[in-house]
Design a protein around this motif. Structure first.
Motif, PDB file in Angstrom:
ATOM      1  N   LEU A  39       3.176  13.065 -13.931  1.00  0.00           N
ATOM      2  CA  LEU A  39       2.210  12.175 -13.277  1.00  0.00           C
ATOM      3  C   LEU A  39       2.345  12.230 -11.756  1.00  0.00           C
ATOM      4  CD1 LEU A  39       2.522   8.974 -15.515  1.00  0.00           C
ATOM      5  CD2 LEU A  39       0.897  10.869 -15.752  1.00  0.00           C
ATOM      6  N   PHE A  40       3.524  12.651 -11.280  1.00  0.00           N
ATOM      7  CA  PHE A  40       3.805  12.656  -9.848  1.00  0.00           C
ATOM      8  C   PHE A  40       3.773  14.059  -9.246  1.00  0.00           C
ATOM      9  CE2 PHE A  40       5.830   9.165 -12.005  1.00  0.00           C
ATOM     10  CZ  PHE A  40       5.402   8.073 -11.269  1.00  0.00           C
ATOM     11  N   GLU A  41       3.488  15.043 -10.068  1.00  0.00           N
ATOM     12  CA  GLU A  41       3.446  16.436  -9.606  1.00  0.00           C
ATOM     13  C   GLU A  41       2.391  16.591  -8.512  1.00  0.00           C
ATOM     14  OE1 GLU A  41       3.273  20.867 -11.690  1.00  0.00           O
ATOM     15  OE2 GLU A  41       2.580  19.105 -12.782  1.00  0.00           O
ATOM     16  N   LYS A  60      17.860   6.370   0.830  1.00  0.00           N
ATOM     17  CA  LYS A  60      17.668   5.799  -0.498  1.00  0.00           C
ATOM     18  C   LYS A  60      16.940   4.473  -0.345  1.00  0.00           C
ATOM     19  CE  LYS A  60      21.783   7.605  -2.840  1.00  0.00           C
ATOM     20  NZ  LYS A  60      23.038   7.219  -3.531  1.00  0.00           N
ATOM     21  N   THR A  61      16.179   4.105  -1.356  1.00  0.00           N
ATOM     22  CA  THR A  61      15.601   2.768  -1.411  1.00  0.00           C
ATOM     23  C   THR A  61      16.064   2.119  -2.714  1.00  0.00           C
ATOM     24  OG1 THR A  61      13.583   3.244  -2.679  1.00  0.00           O
ATOM     25  CG2 THR A  61      13.519   3.729  -0.312  1.00  0.00           C
ATOM     26  N   ASP A  62      15.739   0.850  -2.877  1.00  0.00           N
ATOM     27  CA  ASP A  62      15.998   0.191  -4.162  1.00  0.00           C
ATOM     28  C   ASP A  62      14.719   0.105  -4.981  1.00  0.00           C
ATOM     29  OD1 ASP A  62      14.586  -1.652  -2.704  1.00  0.00           O
ATOM     30  OD2 ASP A  62      16.000  -3.308  -2.994  1.00  0.00           O
ATOM     31  N   LEU A  63      13.737   0.940  -4.622  1.00  0.00           N
ATOM     32  CA  LEU A  63      12.435   0.921  -5.285  1.00  0.00           C
ATOM     33  C   LEU A  63      12.365   1.947  -6.406  1.00  0.00           C
ATOM     34  CD1 LEU A  63      10.215   0.765  -2.089  1.00  0.00           C
ATOM     35  CD2 LEU A  63      10.629  -1.120  -3.686  1.00  0.00           C
ATOM     36  N   CYS A  64      11.627   1.600  -7.451  1.00  0.00           N
ATOM     37  CA  CYS A  64      11.415   2.556  -8.527  1.00  0.00           C
ATOM     38  C   CYS A  64      10.013   2.388  -9.098  1.00  0.00           C
ATOM     39  CB  CYS A  64      12.465   2.395  -9.625  1.00  0.00           C
ATOM     40  SG  CYS A  64      12.408   0.811 -10.473  1.00  0.00           S
ATOM     41  N   VAL A  65       9.469   3.509  -9.582  1.00  0.00           N
ATOM     42  CA  VAL A  65       8.168   3.509 -10.241  1.00  0.00           C
ATOM     43  C   VAL A  65       8.415   3.630 -11.737  1.00  0.00           C
ATOM     44  CG1 VAL A  65       5.882   4.544 -10.340  1.00  0.00           C
ATOM     45  CG2 VAL A  65       7.232   4.732  -8.244  1.00  0.00           C
ATOM     46  N   VAL A  66       7.813   2.728 -12.504  1.00  0.00           N
ATOM     47  CA  VAL A  66       8.027   2.710 -13.948  1.00  0.00           C
ATOM     48  C   VAL A  66       6.684   2.722 -14.677  1.00  0.00           C
ATOM     49  CG1 VAL A  66      10.199   1.456 -13.702  1.00  0.00           C
ATOM     50  CG2 VAL A  66       8.084   0.191 -14.074  1.00  0.00           C
ATOM     51  N   PRO A  67       6.677   3.208 -15.922  1.00  0.00           N
ATOM     52  CA  PRO A  67       5.438   3.147 -16.713  1.00  0.00           C
ATOM     53  C   PRO A  67       5.114   1.685 -17.025  1.00  0.00           C
ATOM     54  CG  PRO A  67       7.076   4.628 -17.712  1.00  0.00           C
ATOM     55  CD  PRO A  67       7.777   3.855 -16.660  1.00  0.00           C
ATOM     56  N   GLY A  68       3.839   1.343 -16.957  1.00  0.00           N
ATOM     57  CA  GLY A  68       3.448  -0.024 -17.264  1.00  0.00           C
ATOM     58  C   GLY A  68       3.827  -0.441 -18.671  1.00  0.00           C
ATOM     59  N   SER A  69       3.907   0.542 -19.582  1.00  0.00           N
ATOM     60  CA  SER A  69       4.233   0.237 -20.977  1.00  0.00           C
ATOM     61  C   SER A  69       5.609  -0.404 -21.130  1.00  0.00           C
ATOM     62  CB  SER A  69       4.157   1.511 -21.827  1.00  0.00           C
ATOM     63  OG  SER A  69       4.987   2.530 -21.292  1.00  0.00           O
ATOM     64  N   LEU A  74      -1.851   8.402  -1.109  1.00  0.00           N
ATOM     65  CA  LEU A  74      -3.143   7.760  -1.338  1.00  0.00           C
ATOM     66  C   LEU A  74      -3.780   8.223  -2.642  1.00  0.00           C
ATOM     67  CD1 LEU A  74      -4.708   7.682   2.241  1.00  0.00           C
ATOM     68  CD2 LEU A  74      -3.893   5.746   0.881  1.00  0.00           C
ATOM     69  N   GLU A  75      -3.577   9.486  -2.975  1.00  0.00           N
ATOM     70  CA  GLU A  75      -4.096   9.981  -4.254  1.00  0.00           C
ATOM     71  C   GLU A  75      -3.404   9.271  -5.412  1.00  0.00           C
ATOM     72  OE1 GLU A  75      -4.563  14.105  -6.872  1.00  0.00           O
ATOM     73  OE2 GLU A  75      -3.496  14.137  -4.959  1.00  0.00           O
ATOM     74  N   LEU A  76      -2.076   9.141  -5.313  1.00  0.00           N
ATOM     75  CA  LEU A  76      -1.322   8.439  -6.348  1.00  0.00           C
ATOM     76  C   LEU A  76      -1.769   6.978  -6.424  1.00  0.00           C
ATOM     77  CD1 LEU A  76       0.949   8.499  -8.449  1.00  0.00           C
ATOM     78  CD2 LEU A  76       2.570   8.006  -6.594  1.00  0.00           C
ATOM     79  N   TYR A  77      -1.992   6.374  -5.276  1.00  0.00           N
ATOM     80  CA  TYR A  77      -2.457   4.981  -5.203  1.00  0.00           C
ATOM     81  C   TYR A  77      -3.788   4.829  -5.944  1.00  0.00           C
ATOM     82  CZ  TYR A  77      -4.225   0.665  -3.023  1.00  0.00           C
ATOM     83  OH  TYR A  77      -4.735  -0.580  -2.813  1.00  0.00           O
ATOM     84  N   ARG A  78      -4.726   5.724  -5.683  1.00  0.00           N
ATOM     85  CA  ARG A  78      -6.047   5.623  -6.286  1.00  0.00           C
ATOM     86  C   ARG A  78      -6.008   5.764  -7.806  1.00  0.00           C
ATOM     87  NH1 ARG A  78      -7.635   8.677  -1.630  1.00  0.00           N
ATOM     88  NH2 ARG A  78      -7.405  10.603  -2.819  1.00  0.00           N
ATOM     89  N   LEU A  79      -5.103   6.612  -8.301  1.00  0.00           N
ATOM     90  CA  LEU A  79      -5.066   6.925  -9.729  1.00  0.00           C
ATOM     91  C   LEU A  79      -4.095   6.050 -10.525  1.00  0.00           C
ATOM     92  CD1 LEU A  79      -5.006  10.833  -9.460  1.00  0.00           C
ATOM     93  CD2 LEU A  79      -6.971   9.401 -10.035  1.00  0.00           C
ATOM     94  N   SER A  80      -3.264   5.290  -9.844  1.00  0.00           N
ATOM     95  CA  SER A  80      -2.119   4.634 -10.476  1.00  0.00           C
ATOM     96  C   SER A  80      -2.464   3.717 -11.636  1.00  0.00           C
ATOM     97  CB  SER A  80      -1.295   3.881  -9.430  1.00  0.00           C
ATOM     98  OG  SER A  80      -2.075   2.879  -8.810  1.00  0.00           O
ATOM     99  N   ASP A  81      -3.626   3.060 -11.575  1.00  0.00           N
ATOM    100  CA  ASP A  81      -3.988   2.119 -12.649  1.00  0.00           C
ATOM    101  C   ASP A  81      -4.271   2.825 -13.965  1.00  0.00           C
ATOM    102  OD1 ASP A  81      -3.720  -0.050 -10.981  1.00  0.00           O
ATOM    103  OD2 ASP A  81      -5.862  -0.251 -10.564  1.00  0.00           O
ATOM    104  N   GLY A  82      -4.604   4.118 -13.888  1.00  0.00           N
ATOM    105  CA  GLY A  82      -4.966   4.836 -15.100  1.00  0.00           C
ATOM    106  C   GLY A  82      -3.923   5.843 -15.565  1.00  0.00           C
ATOM    107  N   LEU A  83      -2.785   5.931 -14.881  1.00  0.00           N
ATOM    108  CA  LEU A  83      -1.754   6.904 -15.248  1.00  0.00           C
ATOM    109  C   LEU A  83      -0.804   6.329 -16.282  1.00  0.00           C
ATOM    110  CD1 LEU A  83      -0.886   8.380 -11.726  1.00  0.00           C
ATOM    111  CD2 LEU A  83      -2.318   9.400 -13.503  1.00  0.00           C
ATOM    112  N   ALA A  84      -0.539   7.113 -17.312  1.00  0.00           N
ATOM    113  CA  ALA A  84       0.377   6.663 -18.370  1.00  0.00           C
ATOM    114  C   ALA A  84       1.031   7.880 -18.987  1.00  0.00           C
ATOM    115  CB  ALA A  84      -0.380   5.876 -19.435  1.00  0.00           C
ATOM    116  N   CYS A  85       2.241   7.683 -19.476  1.00  0.00           N
ATOM    117  CA  CYS A  85       2.958   8.782 -20.150  1.00  0.00           C
ATOM    118  C   CYS A  85       3.023   8.546 -21.648  1.00  0.00           C
ATOM    119  CB  CYS A  85       4.367   8.923 -19.566  1.00  0.00           C
ATOM    120  SG  CYS A  85       5.416   7.477 -19.836  1.00  0.00           S
TER     121      CYS A  85
END
Length: 204
Positions: A38-40, A92-101, A193-204
Protein backbone atom coordinates in the motif's frame (compact mmCIF):
# COMPACT_ATOMS: atom_id res chain seq x y z
CA UNK A 1 6.59 -1.29 -15.08
CA UNK A 2 6.91 -4.19 -17.51
CA UNK A 3 10.56 -3.29 -18.01
CA UNK A 4 11.10 -3.37 -14.29
CA UNK A 5 9.46 -6.77 -13.92
CA UNK A 6 11.54 -8.41 -16.65
CA UNK A 7 14.94 -6.81 -16.15
CA UNK A 8 17.67 -9.25 -15.20
CA UNK A 9 18.39 -8.57 -11.55
CA UNK A 10 20.23 -10.87 -9.18
CA UNK A 11 18.37 -10.15 -5.96
CA UNK A 12 20.54 -12.57 -4.01
CA UNK A 13 23.57 -10.42 -4.82
CA UNK A 14 21.95 -7.15 -3.78
CA UNK A 15 24.82 -4.84 -2.95
CA UNK A 16 22.91 -2.61 -0.57
CA UNK A 17 21.73 -4.65 2.41
CA UNK A 18 19.63 -1.72 3.64
CA UNK A 19 17.28 -2.65 0.81
CA UNK A 20 16.93 -6.29 1.87
CA UNK A 21 14.42 -6.45 4.72
CA UNK A 22 14.19 -9.59 6.83
CA UNK A 23 10.55 -10.51 7.49
CA UNK A 24 11.29 -13.72 9.42
CA UNK A 25 9.91 -12.32 12.67
CA UNK A 26 6.49 -11.61 11.10
CA UNK A 27 3.91 -14.33 11.76
CA UNK A 28 1.41 -13.17 9.13
CA UNK A 29 3.77 -12.56 6.24
CA UNK A 30 1.17 -12.54 3.47
CA UNK A 31 -0.83 -9.83 5.23
CA UNK A 32 2.38 -7.89 5.87
CA UNK A 33 3.23 -8.10 2.15
CA UNK A 34 -0.18 -6.78 1.16
CA UNK A 35 0.10 -3.99 3.72
CA UNK A 36 3.59 -2.79 2.74
CA UNK A 37 2.52 -2.71 -0.92
CA UNK A 38 0.00 0.00 0.00
CA UNK A 39 3.00 2.28 0.59
CA UNK A 40 5.03 1.31 -2.47
CA UNK A 41 6.17 4.56 -4.12
CA UNK A 42 4.02 6.50 -1.66
CA UNK A 43 6.51 6.55 1.21
CA UNK A 44 10.15 7.03 0.28
CA UNK A 45 12.71 4.47 1.44
CA UNK A 46 15.99 5.53 3.06
CA UNK A 47 19.35 3.74 2.99
CA UNK A 48 21.75 4.97 5.65
CA UNK A 49 24.79 3.08 4.34
CA UNK A 50 24.81 4.94 1.01
CA UNK A 51 22.99 8.11 2.21
CA UNK A 52 20.29 7.75 -0.43
CA UNK A 53 16.53 8.21 -0.48
CA UNK A 54 14.52 6.25 -3.04
CA UNK A 55 11.29 7.82 -4.32
CA UNK A 56 10.70 5.39 -7.21
CA UNK A 57 11.07 1.68 -6.48
CA UNK A 58 9.35 -1.69 -6.56
CA UNK A 59 8.98 -4.28 -3.82
CA UNK A 60 9.94 -7.91 -4.42
CA UNK A 61 9.45 -11.02 -2.30
CA UNK A 62 11.70 -13.59 -4.01
CA UNK A 63 11.00 -17.15 -2.89
CA UNK A 64 14.65 -18.16 -3.21
CA UNK A 65 15.64 -15.62 -0.54
CA UNK A 66 13.29 -16.99 2.07
CA UNK A 67 11.36 -14.58 4.27
CA UNK A 68 12.83 -11.39 2.85
CA UNK A 69 11.66 -8.33 0.94
CA UNK A 70 13.87 -6.50 -1.55
CA UNK A 71 13.41 -2.81 -2.35
CA UNK A 72 14.49 -2.39 -5.97
CA UNK A 73 15.03 1.23 -7.11
CA UNK A 74 13.85 1.98 -10.63
CA UNK A 75 16.99 1.74 -12.75
CA UNK A 76 15.35 3.82 -15.48
CA UNK A 77 14.58 6.78 -13.21
CA UNK A 78 17.93 7.62 -11.63
CA UNK A 79 16.80 11.20 -10.94
CA UNK A 80 14.33 9.72 -8.44
CA UNK A 81 17.20 8.57 -6.22
CA UNK A 82 18.16 11.41 -3.88
CA UNK A 83 21.78 11.60 -2.70
CA UNK A 84 23.71 13.05 0.27
CA UNK A 85 20.88 12.28 2.70
CA UNK A 86 22.85 12.29 5.94
CA UNK A 87 21.77 10.03 8.79
CA UNK A 88 21.81 12.98 11.18
CA UNK A 89 18.80 14.36 9.29
CA UNK A 90 16.76 11.16 9.79
CA UNK A 91 14.93 10.73 13.08
CA UNK A 92 12.83 8.01 14.63
CA UNK A 93 9.29 8.98 15.54
CA UNK A 94 6.75 7.33 17.82
CA UNK A 95 4.26 7.33 14.94
CA UNK A 96 2.93 4.29 13.15
CA UNK A 97 0.49 3.59 10.33
CA UNK A 98 -1.86 0.67 10.95
CA UNK A 99 -4.68 -1.00 8.99
CA UNK A 100 -8.07 0.31 10.05
CA UNK A 101 -9.21 -3.29 10.50
CA UNK A 102 -7.08 -3.44 13.65
CA UNK A 103 -9.73 -1.28 15.33
CA UNK A 104 -12.69 -2.32 13.14
CA UNK A 105 -12.43 0.79 11.00
CA UNK A 106 -11.89 1.49 7.30
CA UNK A 107 -8.79 2.77 5.54
CA UNK A 108 -5.52 3.61 7.26
CA UNK A 109 -5.02 4.87 10.80
CA UNK A 110 -2.17 6.90 12.26
CA UNK A 111 -1.26 6.52 15.90
CA UNK A 112 1.50 6.75 18.44
CA UNK A 113 3.41 3.98 20.16
CA UNK A 114 4.02 4.07 23.89
CA UNK A 115 7.46 3.29 25.29
CA UNK A 116 6.21 -0.29 25.73
CA UNK A 117 5.32 -0.54 22.04
CA UNK A 118 1.59 -0.37 22.68
CA UNK A 119 -0.68 1.55 20.31
CA UNK A 120 -2.16 4.70 21.84
CA UNK A 121 -5.97 4.67 22.21
CA UNK A 122 -5.98 8.11 20.54
CA UNK A 123 -5.29 6.57 17.13
CA UNK A 124 -7.06 8.55 14.38
CA UNK A 125 -7.92 8.17 10.69
CA UNK A 126 -4.77 8.82 8.66
CA UNK A 127 -6.06 12.01 7.02
CA UNK A 128 -7.16 13.61 10.27
CA UNK A 129 -4.01 12.74 12.18
CA UNK A 130 -1.66 13.76 9.35
CA UNK A 131 -3.38 17.13 8.96
CA UNK A 132 -2.93 17.81 12.68
CA UNK A 133 0.74 16.85 12.61
CA UNK A 134 1.49 18.97 9.53
CA UNK A 135 -0.27 21.97 11.10
CA UNK A 136 1.64 21.58 14.36
CA UNK A 137 4.97 21.28 12.55
CA UNK A 138 4.24 24.37 10.46
CA UNK A 139 3.71 26.35 13.67
CA UNK A 140 7.21 25.27 14.68
CA UNK A 141 8.61 26.31 11.29
CA UNK A 142 9.22 22.69 10.34
CA UNK A 143 7.84 20.23 7.79
CA UNK A 144 6.67 16.69 8.48
CA UNK A 145 8.35 14.41 5.93
CA UNK A 146 7.75 10.74 6.82
CA UNK A 147 9.95 8.03 5.30
CA UNK A 148 10.62 4.32 5.80
CA UNK A 149 13.79 2.37 6.35
CA UNK A 150 14.80 -1.22 7.03
CA UNK A 151 13.07 -2.54 10.13
CA UNK A 152 10.01 -0.29 9.87
CA UNK A 153 7.62 -3.06 8.79
CA UNK A 154 6.54 -4.60 12.08
CA UNK A 155 3.69 -6.51 13.69
CA UNK A 156 1.37 -6.19 16.70
CA UNK A 157 1.03 -9.42 18.70
CA UNK A 158 1.96 -11.55 15.67
CA UNK A 159 -1.38 -10.74 14.06
CA UNK A 160 -1.45 -7.27 12.50
CA UNK A 161 1.24 -5.43 10.48
CA UNK A 162 2.12 -1.79 10.91
CA UNK A 163 4.64 0.70 9.55
CA UNK A 164 6.83 2.55 12.01
CA UNK A 165 7.69 5.98 10.60
CA UNK A 166 10.97 7.84 10.47
CA UNK A 167 11.07 11.45 9.36
CA UNK A 168 13.52 13.54 7.38
CA UNK A 169 14.51 17.00 8.58
CA UNK A 170 15.80 18.68 5.43
CA UNK A 171 17.28 21.65 7.30
CA UNK A 172 19.88 19.26 8.73
CA UNK A 173 21.16 18.28 5.27
CA UNK A 174 24.36 20.31 5.25
CA UNK A 175 26.07 19.04 2.09
CA UNK A 176 23.47 20.22 -0.40
CA UNK A 177 22.10 23.58 -1.51
CA UNK A 178 18.89 25.24 -0.32
CA UNK A 179 17.44 24.57 -3.78
CA UNK A 180 18.20 20.85 -3.44
CA UNK A 181 16.66 20.76 0.04
CA UNK A 182 13.48 22.36 -1.31
CA UNK A 183 13.40 19.84 -4.15
CA UNK A 184 13.74 16.91 -1.71
CA UNK A 185 10.96 18.31 0.47
CA UNK A 186 8.72 18.70 -2.58
CA UNK A 187 9.43 15.14 -3.75
CA UNK A 188 8.47 13.61 -0.40
CA UNK A 189 5.44 15.86 -0.02
CA UNK A 190 4.07 14.87 -3.43
CA UNK A 191 4.24 11.21 -2.46
CA UNK A 192 2.67 11.91 0.92
CA UNK A 193 -0.24 13.79 -0.65
CA UNK A 194 -1.03 10.81 -2.85
CA UNK A 195 -1.09 8.56 0.22
CA UNK A 196 -3.25 11.14 2.01
CA UNK A 197 -5.79 11.22 -0.83
CA UNK A 198 -6.08 7.42 -1.04
CA UNK A 199 -5.79 6.54 2.66
CA UNK A 200 -9.52 6.16 3.36
CA UNK A 201 -9.82 3.42 0.76
CA UNK A 202 -6.59 1.47 1.36
CA UNK A 203 -6.83 -1.91 3.06
CA UNK A 204 -4.79 -5.08 3.25
Amino acid sequence: MDGMEHQAVDLRAAQNQDLVWDLASLARREMAERFIRLFENRLCVYSESVEQLYTNYSLHFPSDLGRKMVVLPNAYAFHDTLHKIEAVAVRKTDLCVVPGSLLQRKGLLLGRLTVDGVLSPKTLPFKQALAQIITNQKKLGDAFLPIMMKGDLREFDQRMPYIHLHRLQVQKLTRISAFERDDIQSSITRKLLELYRLSDGLAC
